[in-house]
Design a protein around this motif. Sequence first.
Motif, PDB file in Angstrom:
ATOM      1  N   PHE A  49      45.604  33.912  36.153  1.00  0.00           N
ATOM      2  CA  PHE A  49      45.540  34.236  34.728  1.00  0.00           C
ATOM      3  C   PHE A  49      44.342  35.134  34.431  1.00  0.00           C
ATOM      4  O   PHE A  49      44.468  36.147  33.743  1.00  0.00           O
ATOM      5  CB  PHE A  49      45.454  32.948  33.907  1.00  0.00           C
ATOM      6  CG  PHE A  49      45.368  33.187  32.425  1.00  0.00           C
ATOM      7  CD1 PHE A  49      46.513  33.356  31.674  1.00  0.00           C
ATOM      8  CD2 PHE A  49      44.140  33.247  31.784  1.00  0.00           C
ATOM      9  CE1 PHE A  49      46.438  33.583  30.297  1.00  0.00           C
ATOM     10  CE2 PHE A  49      44.052  33.460  30.417  1.00  0.00           C
ATOM     11  CZ  PHE A  49      45.208  33.638  29.673  1.00  0.00           C
ATOM     12  N   ASP A  50      43.185  34.757  34.957  1.00  0.00           N
ATOM     13  CA  ASP A  50      41.980  35.550  34.699  1.00  0.00           C
ATOM     14  C   ASP A  50      42.115  36.972  35.227  1.00  0.00           C
ATOM     15  O   ASP A  50      41.689  37.927  34.578  1.00  0.00           O
ATOM     16  CB  ASP A  50      40.755  34.881  35.317  1.00  0.00           C
ATOM     17  CG  ASP A  50      40.327  33.627  34.576  1.00  0.00           C
ATOM     18  OD1 ASP A  50      40.796  33.402  33.429  1.00  0.00           O
ATOM     19  OD2 ASP A  50      39.527  32.863  35.141  1.00  0.00           O
ATOM     20  N   ALA A  51      42.704  37.132  36.397  1.00  0.00           N
ATOM     21  CA  ALA A  51      42.882  38.472  36.966  1.00  0.00           C
ATOM     22  C   ALA A  51      43.847  39.318  36.144  1.00  0.00           C
ATOM     23  O   ALA A  51      43.616  40.503  35.923  1.00  0.00           O
ATOM     24  CB  ALA A  51      43.378  38.365  38.412  1.00  0.00           C
ATOM     25  N   ILE A  52      44.912  38.698  35.656  1.00  0.00           N
ATOM     26  CA  ILE A  52      45.927  39.414  34.897  1.00  0.00           C
ATOM     27  C   ILE A  52      45.420  39.813  33.513  1.00  0.00           C
ATOM     28  O   ILE A  52      45.685  40.908  33.039  1.00  0.00           O
ATOM     29  CB  ILE A  52      47.206  38.556  34.757  1.00  0.00           C
ATOM     30  CG1 ILE A  52      47.783  38.178  36.124  1.00  0.00           C
ATOM     31  CG2 ILE A  52      48.250  39.232  33.880  1.00  0.00           C
ATOM     32  CD1 ILE A  52      48.054  39.306  37.051  1.00  0.00           C
ATOM     33  N   TYR A  53      44.682  38.923  32.872  1.00  0.00           N
ATOM     34  CA  TYR A  53      44.272  39.151  31.483  1.00  0.00           C
ATOM     35  C   TYR A  53      42.809  39.564  31.327  1.00  0.00           C
ATOM     36  O   TYR A  53      42.198  39.304  30.287  1.00  0.00           O
ATOM     37  CB  TYR A  53      44.590  37.920  30.642  1.00  0.00           C
ATOM     38  CG  TYR A  53      46.078  37.722  30.491  1.00  0.00           C
ATOM     39  CD1 TYR A  53      46.824  38.555  29.661  1.00  0.00           C
ATOM     40  CD2 TYR A  53      46.739  36.737  31.205  1.00  0.00           C
ATOM     41  CE1 TYR A  53      48.193  38.404  29.539  1.00  0.00           C
ATOM     42  CE2 TYR A  53      48.121  36.578  31.084  1.00  0.00           C
ATOM     43  CZ  TYR A  53      48.832  37.410  30.257  1.00  0.00           C
ATOM     44  OH  TYR A  53      50.191  37.259  30.145  1.00  0.00           O
ATOM     45  N   SER A  54      42.273  40.226  32.347  1.00  0.00           N
ATOM     46  CA  SER A  54      40.915  40.749  32.239  1.00  0.00           C
ATOM     47  C   SER A  54      40.827  42.066  33.010  1.00  0.00           C
ATOM     48  O   SER A  54      41.757  42.457  33.703  1.00  0.00           O
ATOM     49  CB  SER A  54      39.893  39.738  32.787  1.00  0.00           C
ATOM     50  OG  SER A  54      40.051  39.572  34.176  1.00  0.00           O
ATOM     51  N   GLY A  55      39.711  42.727  32.867  1.00  0.00           N
ATOM     52  CA  GLY A  55      39.441  43.933  33.639  1.00  0.00           C
ATOM     53  C   GLY A  55      40.436  45.049  33.423  1.00  0.00           C
ATOM     54  O   GLY A  55      41.025  45.202  32.348  1.00  0.00           O
ATOM     55  N   LEU A  56      40.634  45.816  34.487  1.00  0.00           N
ATOM     56  CA  LEU A  56      41.521  46.977  34.412  1.00  0.00           C
ATOM     57  C   LEU A  56      42.976  46.588  34.186  1.00  0.00           C
ATOM     58  O   LEU A  56      43.725  47.326  33.550  1.00  0.00           O
ATOM     59  CB  LEU A  56      41.405  47.811  35.695  1.00  0.00           C
ATOM     60  CG  LEU A  56      40.060  48.484  35.908  1.00  0.00           C
ATOM     61  CD1 LEU A  56      40.008  49.130  37.289  1.00  0.00           C
ATOM     62  CD2 LEU A  56      39.824  49.528  34.824  1.00  0.00           C
ATOM     63  N   HIS A  57      43.385  45.422  34.706  1.00  0.00           N
ATOM     64  CA  HIS A  57      44.767  45.015  34.486  1.00  0.00           C
ATOM     65  C   HIS A  57      45.017  44.753  33.003  1.00  0.00           C
ATOM     66  O   HIS A  57      46.071  45.107  32.472  1.00  0.00           O
ATOM     67  CB  HIS A  57      45.149  43.795  35.327  1.00  0.00           C
ATOM     68  CG  HIS A  57      46.621  43.559  35.346  1.00  0.00           C
ATOM     69  ND1 HIS A  57      47.260  42.796  34.404  1.00  0.00           N
ATOM     70  CD2 HIS A  57      47.580  44.028  36.183  1.00  0.00           C
ATOM     71  CE1 HIS A  57      48.558  42.789  34.669  1.00  0.00           C
ATOM     72  NE2 HIS A  57      48.781  43.526  35.734  1.00  0.00           N
ATOM     73  N   ARG A  58      44.057  44.163  32.329  1.00  0.00           N
ATOM     74  CA  ARG A  58      44.190  43.935  30.880  1.00  0.00           C
ATOM     75  C   ARG A  58      44.300  45.266  30.148  1.00  0.00           C
ATOM     76  O   ARG A  58      45.114  45.423  29.234  1.00  0.00           O
ATOM     77  CB  ARG A  58      43.005  43.113  30.354  1.00  0.00           C
ATOM     78  CG  ARG A  58      43.072  42.863  28.870  1.00  0.00           C
ATOM     79  CD  ARG A  58      44.259  41.983  28.549  1.00  0.00           C
ATOM     80  NE  ARG A  58      44.440  41.859  27.126  1.00  0.00           N
ATOM     81  CZ  ARG A  58      45.477  41.264  26.581  1.00  0.00           C
ATOM     82  NH1 ARG A  58      46.404  40.736  27.331  1.00  0.00           N
ATOM     83  NH2 ARG A  58      45.593  41.184  25.290  1.00  0.00           N
ATOM     84  N   THR A  59      43.501  46.229  30.562  1.00  0.00           N
ATOM     85  CA  THR A  59      43.567  47.573  29.971  1.00  0.00           C
ATOM     86  C   THR A  59      44.963  48.165  30.171  1.00  0.00           C
ATOM     87  O   THR A  59      45.545  48.725  29.241  1.00  0.00           O
ATOM     88  CB  THR A  59      42.496  48.486  30.598  1.00  0.00           C
ATOM     89  OG1 THR A  59      41.210  47.909  30.361  1.00  0.00           O
ATOM     90  CG2 THR A  59      42.554  49.884  30.027  1.00  0.00           C
ATOM     91  N   ALA A  60      45.499  48.009  31.367  1.00  0.00           N
ATOM     92  CA  ALA A  60      46.854  48.514  31.652  1.00  0.00           C
ATOM     93  C   ALA A  60      47.896  47.757  30.833  1.00  0.00           C
ATOM     94  O   ALA A  60      48.833  48.368  30.300  1.00  0.00           O
ATOM     95  CB  ALA A  60      47.153  48.402  33.141  1.00  0.00           C
ATOM     96  N   LEU A  61      47.748  46.435  30.714  1.00  0.00           N
ATOM     97  CA  LEU A  61      48.692  45.652  29.906  1.00  0.00           C
ATOM     98  C   LEU A  61      48.730  46.147  28.462  1.00  0.00           C
ATOM     99  O   LEU A  61      49.791  46.194  27.846  1.00  0.00           O
ATOM    100  CB  LEU A  61      48.311  44.169  29.905  1.00  0.00           C
ATOM    101  CG  LEU A  61      48.804  43.311  31.037  1.00  0.00           C
ATOM    102  CD1 LEU A  61      48.291  41.887  30.883  1.00  0.00           C
ATOM    103  CD2 LEU A  61      50.311  43.327  31.137  1.00  0.00           C
TER     104      LEU A  61
END
Length: 185
Positions: free
Chosen positions: A99-111
């Motif tokens: 969850f933290d990896a998906i909803y933070s950092g660059l992935h969150r920006t992409a989402l």
Amino acid sequence: MPQLALYTFGVLKSPLADPAPLTQEFYEIGEVVYQEIGRHPGYIAHAEPADHSRGTLFDADWGAWGEFAVPPWYHKGRTAETTALAATLSLWTDLRPAFDAIYSGLHRTALNRRYDWFERPEHPNYVSWWVSDGVIPTWQDGVSRLEHLHDHGSAPHAFTFHHSFSPDATPTRTSGIGPKSDRGR
């Protein structure tokens, strides 16, 4: 100790081979996102084709991850020139790190920009489930779990972060994850 399998699937607005700037941007950010996620605590592995070819998902050798498969409702191309999808299959130590990896950092920006690249789905775009330690989930496992989630909603067999289950099939709520949370929605 059980591990979390995570399958994601999205239909792109244009084929992967499209030279348009928006498609190229998706590829460029995708490569950087994968690098960042690969360093995230709790990340174990993700499916990669042996030859790392761009756009040849259906014909690639995925090794232990099995033959590449897509949901039955995907009706776009299946060649290097016409494939218009993005799919991932990964393993994690637990719900929280995934969850933290998906909803933070660059992935969150992409989402936050996903609808620049992807069609709006009528089906779920990801699913999680538990596998025994040492088991490598296959693409077909991901597809069948995604279909189960679509047809039956979250259950121990196939669930989302927001309606998740522990390895012993008990409904679980991780802090910051779940329907009462304003995070990750």
